[in-house]
Write an enzyme that holds these catalytic residues in place. Structure first.
Site, PDB file in Angstrom:
ATOM      1  N   ASP A  67       0.681  -1.373  -0.114  1.00 49.21           N
ATOM      2  CA  ASP A  67       0.017   0.158   0.038  1.00 49.21           C
ATOM      3  C   ASP A  67       0.861   1.072   0.046  1.00 49.21           C
ATOM      4  O   ASP A  67       2.065   1.114  -0.502  1.00 49.21           O
ATOM      5  CB  ASP A  67      -0.965  -0.125   1.217  1.00 49.21           C
ATOM      6  CG  ASP A  67      -2.154   0.506   1.005  1.00 49.21           C
ATOM      7  OD1 ASP A  67      -2.092   1.720   0.511  1.00 49.21           O
ATOM      8  OD2 ASP A  67      -3.244   0.174   0.899  1.00 49.21           O
ATOM      9  N   HIS A  91       2.558   1.992  -2.998  1.00 42.89           N
ATOM     10  CA  HIS A  91       1.288   2.819  -3.744  1.00 42.89           C
ATOM     11  C   HIS A  91       1.933   4.475  -3.825  1.00 42.89           C
ATOM     12  O   HIS A  91       1.183   5.293  -3.980  1.00 42.89           O
ATOM     13  CB  HIS A  91       0.089   2.930  -3.337  1.00 42.89           C
ATOM     14  CG  HIS A  91      -0.575   1.411  -3.448  1.00 42.89           C
ATOM     15  ND1 HIS A  91      -1.897   1.452  -2.823  1.00 42.89           N
ATOM     16  CD2 HIS A  91      -0.380   0.556  -3.969  1.00 42.89           C
ATOM     17  CE1 HIS A  91      -2.243   0.116  -3.272  1.00 42.89           C
ATOM     18  NE2 HIS A  91      -1.223  -0.438  -3.959  1.00 42.89           N
TER      19      HIS A  91
END
Length: 413
Positions: free
Chosen positions: A238, A261
């Site tokens: 993430d 991310h």
């Protein structure tokens, strides 16, 4: 707090103080950064002279299977109650810990010196695995946190009904914290959370998790001020670093991110009465194969939140799907999306000396709120390509300016 003029000595590289001496950013530090660095030096120096509480001497077993929570809590209780600076010492080996909360206020500063690995229980918990709450002057040196999250990730990725999982380390309602040389691996949820804190420094932190590990943000900062993150290497599923509501005066430097991310401000605007984010600097970061590079994301609903005073500088992006993106219609699962207009006002955001490559044709995407357009966006020497060809940019409700070399061409109004 020591004045900055008193913090000029640089001990040997192998000492605890020597590890701290390299924490200052390469560029000229702010007064806050000098003070926080001095705090870290003085805290380690004073704690090394106090009492030491060895968790093994208090009953911990270094086999990775026997619950050692009671011994750790006993060591903390003694160190926290000490009239002089104290150290909790964790020798080499693996130590199973259940959910533990180390609570202040302590009588003096406490150092957690970890030479071993702390192992989470395999029956996945919720909330946080290791929590420091209402503490001041705590230093965490070295060590590894093993969240044992792989089984939970597999459960979630298979779409099964699974526990939510636990954040590996949470620092909450605390101030004057130093985390140096810590490794977090295979966290079930977020690796490290800084929540409602003041003056926190993370340096030399390493985060590792699979690129398909869901909701495993590397470092999440929320409701906090005066946080510095430097020399961190983050590989996760993430956001490498995420910044939540109510956060200000954040300095992020010398970061390696990927997989992951990217570095994100947000998501913001999920609640109407939400505090904003301001005075954030991200510099000297390298993104490799990430979903995003530098991102601001907000929900498309009414909110009193804001983002202002942000600088992204000296950033290299290698093959990210979205190297530069503002997304004010954030809705990660495409279900139950608000489909309104974001109330979060984004202003005064600068992208300076950004270079690299995009994995998609649109290398710069400013998708702003039509009721609260982005303003004061500055592009200063940006050079992004797509498959060795010119990339493109996309703007909606975005106002700003461009200076120097800007590729792809600016679409800002």
């Amino acid at each position: 707090m020591l004045p900055s003029s008193e913090c000029v000595f640089f001990p040997g590289k192998g000492s605890a103080l020597g590890n701290v001496s390299s924490a200052l950013p390469a560029s000229k530090p702010t007064q806050f950064q000098r003070e926080l660095w001095c705090f870290g030096v003085s805290n380690i120096a004073s704690s090394s002279a106090g009492s030491t509480y060895n968790v093994v001497s208090l009953g911990a077993t270094a086999d990775g299977r026997t619950d050692s929570s009671r011994a750790f809590l006993s060591a903390w209780s003694s160190a926290c109650a000490s009239n002089a600076a104290a150290t909790v010492f964790v020798p080499k080996g693996s130590y199973l810990l259940r959910n533990v909360v180390f609570t202040g206020q302590c009588e003096n500063s406490v150092t957690f010196q970890i030479e071993g690995t702390l192992v989470a229980p395999s029956d996945y918990g919720t909330d946080s695995w290791i929590t420091f709450e209402r503490v001041s002057g705590v230093t965490i040196l070295g060590g590894t946190l093993d969240g044992q999250g792989a089984g939970l990730w597999a459960c979630k990725n298979a779409g099964k009904s699974c526990p939510s999982g636990a954040t590996s380390l949470e620092i909450t309602n605390s101030r004057e914290i130093l985390i140096s040389g810590l490794t977090s691996t295979n966290s079930q949820m977020f690796h490290i959370v800084i929540h409602d804190c003041e003056n926190v420094k993370l340096q030399g932190v390493q985060v590792t998790a699979s690129g398909n590990s869901p909701n495993t943000d590397g470092i999440h900062v929320e409701g906090s001020t005066g946080v510095t993150i430097s020399r961190a290497t983050i590989k996760t599923g993430d956001d490498c670093i995420s910044i939540g509501p109510g956060t200000s005066n954040i300095w992020i430097e010398s970061i390696g991110c990927g997989p992951g991310h990217g570095i994100s401000i947000g998501s913001l605007g999920k609640e109407t009465n939400e505090q904003g984010v301001q005075n954030v600097t991200v510099k000297t970061a390298v993104f490799s194969g990430t979903e995003n590079g530098v991102r601001i994301k907000t929900w498309a609903r009414s909110s009193q939140g804001f983002v202002r005073g942000v600088l992204f500088e000296d950033v290299t992006i290698n093959n990210a799907q979205n190297p530069i993106i503002i997304n004010q219609e954030y809705c990660p699962h495409d279900g139950d999306c608000p489909n309104q207009s974001s109330g979060v006002k984004i202003s005064d955001v600068t992208y300076r000396n950004i270079k690299g490559s995009s994995a998609s044709e649109i290398a710069m995407n400013f998708d702003c709120s039509h009721t609260n357009p982005c303003s004061g966006i500055v592009l200063d020497n940006v050079d992004l390509t797509y498959e060795n060809k010119p990339a493109t940019s996309s703007c909606r409700s975005a106002d700003g300016s461009a200076t120097g070399l800007v590729h792809p061409a600016s679409c800002l109004a």
